[in-house]
Enzyme design. Structure first.
Site, PDB file in Angstrom:
ATOM      1  N   LYS A 197       1.680  10.370  -0.171  1.00  0.00           N
ATOM      2  CA  LYS A 197       2.097   9.436   0.209  1.00  0.00           C
ATOM      3  C   LYS A 197       2.475   9.505   1.690  1.00  0.00           C
ATOM      4  CE  LYS A 197       4.872   5.523  -0.615  1.00  0.00           C
ATOM      5  NZ  LYS A 197       5.761   4.883  -1.791  1.00  0.00           N
TER       6      LYS A 197
ATOM      7  N   GLU B  43       1.029  19.335  -1.594  1.00  0.00           N
ATOM      8  CA  GLU B  43       1.868  18.551  -2.342  1.00  0.00           C
ATOM      9  C   GLU B  43       0.792  18.435  -3.650  1.00  0.00           C
ATOM     10  OE1 GLU B  43       4.538  17.062  -2.457  1.00  0.00           O
ATOM     11  OE2 GLU B  43       5.397  16.831  -0.425  1.00  0.00           O
TER      12      GLU B  43
ATOM     13  N   LYS C 234      -2.079   7.779  -0.809  1.00  0.00           N
ATOM     14  CA  LYS C 234      -1.745   6.404  -0.287  1.00  0.00           C
ATOM     15  C   LYS C 234      -1.423   6.479   1.158  1.00  0.00           C
ATOM     16  CE  LYS C 234       1.821   3.228  -1.072  1.00  0.00           C
ATOM     17  NZ  LYS C 234       3.116   3.020  -2.048  1.00  0.00           N
TER      18      LYS C 234
ATOM     19  N   SER D   2      -1.214  -2.798   0.719  1.00  0.00           N
ATOM     20  CA  SER D   2      -0.942  -4.148   1.049  1.00  0.00           C
ATOM     21  C   SER D   2      -1.518  -4.541   2.786  1.00  0.00           C
ATOM     22  CB  SER D   2       0.367  -4.480   1.036  1.00  0.00           C
ATOM     23  OG  SER D   2       1.273  -3.886   2.045  1.00  0.00           O
TER      24      SER D   2
ATOM     25  N   TYR E  85      -5.305  -4.766  -4.585  1.00  0.00           N
ATOM     26  CA  TYR E  85      -5.261  -6.102  -4.879  1.00  0.00           C
ATOM     27  C   TYR E  85      -6.486  -7.108  -4.881  1.00  0.00           C
ATOM     28  CZ  TYR E  85      -0.668  -4.397  -3.242  1.00  0.00           C
ATOM     29  OH  TYR E  85       0.433  -3.548  -3.145  1.00  0.00           O
TER      30      TYR E  85
HETATM   31  C1  PBG Z   1       7.595   2.219  -2.688  1.00  0.00           C
HETATM   32  C2  PBG Z   1       6.354   1.727  -2.633  1.00  0.00           C
HETATM   33  C3  PBG Z   1       5.889   1.359  -1.327  1.00  0.00           C
HETATM   34  C4  PBG Z   1       4.336   1.027  -1.901  1.00  0.00           C
HETATM   35  C5  PBG Z   1       4.207   1.231  -3.590  1.00  0.00           C
HETATM   36  N1  PBG Z   1       5.457   1.815  -3.762  1.00  0.00           N
HETATM   37  C6  PBG Z   1       6.188   0.940   0.052  1.00  0.00           C
HETATM   38  C7  PBG Z   1       7.054   2.046   0.439  1.00  0.00           C
HETATM   39  O1  PBG Z   1       6.914   3.064   0.304  1.00  0.00           O
HETATM   40  O2  PBG Z   1       7.559   1.556   1.384  1.00  0.00           O
HETATM   41  C8  PBG Z   1       3.482   0.471  -0.810  1.00  0.00           C
HETATM   42  C9  PBG Z   1       2.201  -0.529  -1.542  1.00  0.00           C
HETATM   43  C10 PBG Z   1       1.658  -1.365  -0.686  1.00  0.00           C
HETATM   44  O3  PBG Z   1       2.069  -1.472   0.672  1.00  0.00           O
HETATM   45  O4  PBG Z   1       0.678  -2.177  -1.156  1.00  0.00           O
HETATM   46  N2  PBG Z   1       7.912   3.204  -3.273  1.00  0.00           N
END
Ligand code: PBG
Length: 325
Positions: free
Chosen positions: A198, A235, A250, A276, A315
């Site tokens: 991530k 990871e 992600k 998103s 989404y």
């Molecule tokens: C938080 C989390 C985030 C997302 C999923 N879980 C945001 C972040 O790490 O600040 C982002 C998902 C998205 O942007 O659609 N633990």
């Protein structure tokens, strides 16, 4: 024209009609491989869409199950639940409340749509006053203290019936700790989908709007540097050795190389989260008339699968399910 040898290799032969193109298509989207991320909140009658990304929905419990039933009937069999709450404090205590709206949502979905897979995001950011995913003291997110809290959060979700626990916090050692606690408490069937690679991405903006997070500082001391590819392999190896059942990359479309590396090396299924901000670019570009919305959705998602993802969190699950039913 000068005489040429006959052109024997004509790749266009297989593109000459829709039937030929279907015949040689390598990647096809299957709605059962999609996970729909959805936000739940207290109250009733709440049905809000993000202003730029309508697929980001915040729903109260009474609106949640009908929406998911509809998706299930279209072939989308998995959801990923996030809580939206104004109960925020330093430690994110609401995360471990067995009566929280997320806990209630899990039981409700399990009861009303028993065949659906309920995944839950495990991190403290919907509930912390500083917006970090963990316990934050003197400008630092504490690793081991946070893992304790995430273990408790995972147990609350498993107890409510979640079948897929998805830690998104990027603390070290959390997968092993969660696995051990789940097994100790008799939840050996609860699976783990780790957010393995991530990245500290700019593309989480609309998500953070939805949660009304006001983040102090940034998440770069725990989320990965977007510049790094090899580190993702480290990871991956750790999460697999800690017995994660599924590993996730992600964001997705900006990290297709990482997805491809995972697809090559992972012994467990690879998921990718089309986040998103990636969805927002498609929505706003289409709204500006720059390209066709549905084609852009299908092309982006197809690219994520083509790179090697087995599962995509998106989404656009409803649009994709309708396009591929
Ligand atoms: C938080 C989390 C985030 C997302 C999923 N879980 C945001 C972040 O790490 O600040 C982002 C998902 C998205 O942007 O659609 N633990």
């Amino acid at each position: 024209m000068r005489a040429r040898r006959p052109l024997m290799n004509r790749p266009r032969r297989l593109r000459q009609s829709e039937a030929f193109r279907n015949l040689q298509r390598e990647t096809r989207i299957d709605p059962t491989k999609l996970i729909y991320p959805v936000f739940v909140t207290e109250g009733s009658g709440v049905e809000q869409s993000h202003k730029d990304v309508p697929g980001i929905k915040t729903l109260s419990l009474d609106k949640l199950t009908p929406a998911l039933k509809n998706l299930y009937s279209l072939g989308v069999q998995s959801c990923l639940i996030f809580g939206v709450s104004d109960k925020r404090d330093e430690e994110g205590s609401e995360a471990v409340n067995p009566e929280s709206v997320v806990a209630k949502a899990i039981s409700e979905i399990r009861e009303k749509i028993p065949e659906m897979i309920v995944a839950t995001d495990v991190a403290l950011d919907p509930y912390t006053s500083h917006g970090h995913d963990g316990i934050y003291r003197n400008g630092e997110v504490l690793n081991d203290e946070t893992v304790e809290q995430l273990v408790n959060m995972s147990l609350v979700h498993a107890q409510a019936g979640a079948q897929l626990i998805a830690p998104s916090d990027m603390m070290d050692g959390r997968v092993a700790a969660i696995r051990q606690a789940l097994d100790d408490e008799g939840y050996e069937k609860a699976s783990i989908l780790a957010y393995t690679a991530k990245y500290a991405s700019a593309f989480y903006g609309p998500f953070r709007d939805t949660l009304s997070v006001e983040l102090e500082g940034d998440k770069k001391s725990y989320q990965m540097d977007p510049a790094n590819r090899r580190e993702a392999i480290r990871e991956l190896e750790l999460d697999i050795s800690e017995s994660s059942d599924i590993v996730m990359v992600k964001p997705a479309t900006h990290y297709l190389d990482v997805i491809s590396d995972f697809a090559e090396r992972s012994s467990v299924p690879v998921a990718a989260y089309h986040v998103s901000g990636e969805a927002a670019m498609i929505e706003l570009g289409a709204k500006a008339g720059l390209f066709d919305r549905e084609r852009a959705i299908v092309e982006s998602t197809t690219s994520i699968f083509r790179a090697g993802a087995d599962i995509v969190a998106t989404y656009f699950a409803e649009e994709l399910a309708k396009a591929f039913n």
